[in-house]
Design a protein around this motif. Structure first.
Motif, short mmCIF file in Angstrom:
data_model
loop_
_atom_site.label_atom_id
_atom_site.label_comp_id
_atom_site.label_asym_id
_atom_site.label_seq_id
_atom_site.Cartn_x
_atom_site.Cartn_y
_atom_site.Cartn_z
N SER A 122 0.82 -1.22 0.00
CA SER A 122 0.00 0.00 0.00
C SER A 122 0.85 1.27 0.00
O SER A 122 0.32 2.36 -0.19
CB SER A 122 -0.93 0.01 1.23
OG SER A 122 -0.16 -0.03 2.43
N ALA A 123 2.15 1.13 0.21
CA ALA A 123 3.04 2.29 0.21
C ALA A 123 3.19 2.83 -1.21
O ALA A 123 3.02 2.10 -2.19
CB ALA A 123 4.40 1.90 0.76
N PRO A 124 3.50 4.11 -1.36
CA PRO A 124 3.72 4.65 -2.70
C PRO A 124 4.79 3.87 -3.45
O PRO A 124 5.75 3.37 -2.85
CB PRO A 124 4.17 6.09 -2.42
CG PRO A 124 3.57 6.43 -1.10
CD PRO A 124 3.61 5.16 -0.31
N ILE A 125 4.62 3.78 -4.75
CA ILE A 125 5.59 3.11 -5.59
C ILE A 125 6.81 4.01 -5.75
O ILE A 125 6.70 5.17 -6.14
CB ILE A 125 4.98 2.79 -6.96
CG1 ILE A 125 3.88 1.73 -6.80
CG2 ILE A 125 6.03 2.33 -7.95
CD1 ILE A 125 3.05 1.52 -8.03
N SER A 126 7.97 3.47 -5.41
CA SER A 126 9.22 4.22 -5.52
C SER A 126 10.18 3.45 -6.42
O SER A 126 9.87 2.35 -6.90
CB SER A 126 9.85 4.42 -4.14
OG SER A 126 10.46 3.22 -3.69
N PRO A 256 0.55 0.84 -12.75
CA PRO A 256 0.61 1.06 -11.30
C PRO A 256 -0.75 1.38 -10.70
O PRO A 256 -1.51 2.20 -11.24
CB PRO A 256 1.58 2.23 -11.19
CG PRO A 256 2.50 2.05 -12.35
CD PRO A 256 1.61 1.56 -13.46
N ASN A 257 -1.05 0.75 -9.55
CA ASN A 257 -2.38 0.83 -8.95
C ASN A 257 -2.52 1.85 -7.83
O ASN A 257 -3.53 1.89 -7.15
CB ASN A 257 -2.79 -0.56 -8.44
CG ASN A 257 -1.80 -1.11 -7.41
OD1 ASN A 257 -0.99 -0.36 -6.86
ND2 ASN A 257 -1.85 -2.41 -7.17
N ARG A 258 -1.49 2.68 -7.63
CA ARG A 258 -1.53 3.63 -6.52
C ARG A 258 -0.53 4.77 -6.78
O ARG A 258 0.06 4.84 -7.86
CB ARG A 258 -1.21 2.93 -5.20
CG ARG A 258 0.15 2.27 -5.16
CD ARG A 258 0.29 1.39 -3.92
NE ARG A 258 1.62 0.83 -3.76
CZ ARG A 258 2.05 -0.28 -4.37
NH1 ARG A 258 1.24 -0.93 -5.19
NH2 ARG A 258 3.28 -0.73 -4.16
N LYS A 259 -0.36 5.63 -5.79
CA LYS A 259 0.54 6.77 -5.94
C LYS A 259 1.94 6.33 -6.32
O LYS A 259 2.46 5.33 -5.82
CB LYS A 259 0.62 7.56 -4.63
CG LYS A 259 1.63 8.72 -4.67
CD LYS A 259 1.66 9.51 -3.38
CE LYS A 259 2.82 10.50 -3.34
NZ LYS A 259 2.82 11.45 -4.46
N ILE A 260 2.56 7.10 -7.22
CA ILE A 260 3.95 6.90 -7.60
C ILE A 260 4.76 8.06 -7.03
O ILE A 260 4.44 9.22 -7.25
CB ILE A 260 4.11 6.82 -9.12
CG1 ILE A 260 3.32 5.61 -9.65
CG2 ILE A 260 5.57 6.73 -9.51
CD1 ILE A 260 3.29 5.50 -11.14
#
Length: 292
Positions: A122-126, A256-260
């Motif tokens: 669930s963490a942002p994609i880095s 990507p399914n969430r914040k980047i």
């Protein structure tokens, strides 16, 4: 500084113009002989070659301090997985393999597609998020190209979302219309991924920033302050705005399914200047209750 731009498309030409204005020496490549005369007004020398022709790339890069690889496949040749397998391999992996052999300092314009859907975290994609989607050619060969570039310590990979705003580019409503007319109203990507997009000028400025600041390693490049609406929300809003039937999402290509997170490149002093190009159409749909 002398720079070879591998692929004088819109981004390559804009970067070349910016570098020349600063007094740098710039040479470039094209695969099309007919474009040489036009491109010769932008760079000192134009080489006609394909990125997979390693010996020609090495010769073109003679005396260069860096190579900027802006190569990308022609989307008209990438409708099927088989077509993508051939063209992404040639345009991306083999070109970057040649570039890495020609010069240790390569800046490669890559894609968020390497993350697949980003996994279950669930963490942002880095940049530390593992890559995935290893079977889909549009992701696999960006990853392989990155590996070639990063085989040298001076290599730099800039990962981008879809680009918009290039000269002659079609806007998002036109892209939806193309999906309706050319692909039978079907979208090969998933419905629920945030529709990240980056303006052409932000792509150009990030490449220039990476070169001038001698960045190495991997960097996500996007709006770090906002998360855009999903593919479905955006494209439903565009269809409703134009009285078109909504698209069917096939979810064949993971996104990507969430914040980047772009924290890493923002920490070097870079920030995008353009916001979400689809914010207005989504706001209109929500104001009328259609975007619910």
């Amino acid at each position: 500084m002398k720079v070879l731009i591998l692929g004088l498309g819109h981004v390559g030409k804009a970067v070349a113009t910016k570098l020349k204005a600063d007094g740098h020496s710039v040479v470039g490549t094209t695969t099309t002989e007919a474009k040489v005369a036009e491109l010769s007004t932008l760079v000192e020398q134009v080489f006609v070659l394909k990125g997979e022709e390693t010996d020609k790339v090495i010769a073109a890069a003679e005396g260069c301090d860096a190579i900027i690889a802006t190569v990308a496949p022609n989307v008209r040749n990438t409708r099927t997985k088989e077509e993508r397998e051939t063209h992404y391999h040639q345009a991306l992996e083999l070109s970057c393999q040649s570039a890495a052999k020609a010069c240790p300092r390569v800046i490669f314009l890559s894609s968020f597609s390497v993350y697949g859907d980003g996994g279950v975290d669930s963490a942002p994609i880095s940049e530390l998020t593992p890559t995935s989607n290893h079977e889909e050619p549009s992701s696999k060969y960006y990853q392989k190209a990155e590996q070639e570039v990063l085989s040298n310590a001076q290599g730099c990979v800039l990962r981008f979302p879809d680009m918009y705003g290039a000269p002659g580019d079609i806007d998002f409503p036109q892209r939806v219309k193309m999906a309706i007319e050319y692909f039978g109203g079907k979208a090969i990507f998933g419905a629920d991924a945030p529709l990240y997009a980056i303006h052409f000028n932000d792509v150009v400025s990030s490449v220039y920033h990476a070169l001038n600041n001698e960045l190495t390693g991997i960097y996500n490049v996007c709006d770090n302050e906002n998360i855009p609406s999903t593919n479905k929300v955006v494209f439903d809003a565009i269809c409703d705005d134009n009285d078109w039937l909504r698209l069917e999402f096939l979810n064949q290509i993971k996104a990507p399914n969430r914040k980047i997170s772009a924290d890493k490149i923002y920490a070097t002093g870079y920030a995008v200047e353009h916001g979400d190009p689809n914010a207005d159409v989504v706001a209109r749909a929500q104001s009328t209750g259609q975007g619910a």
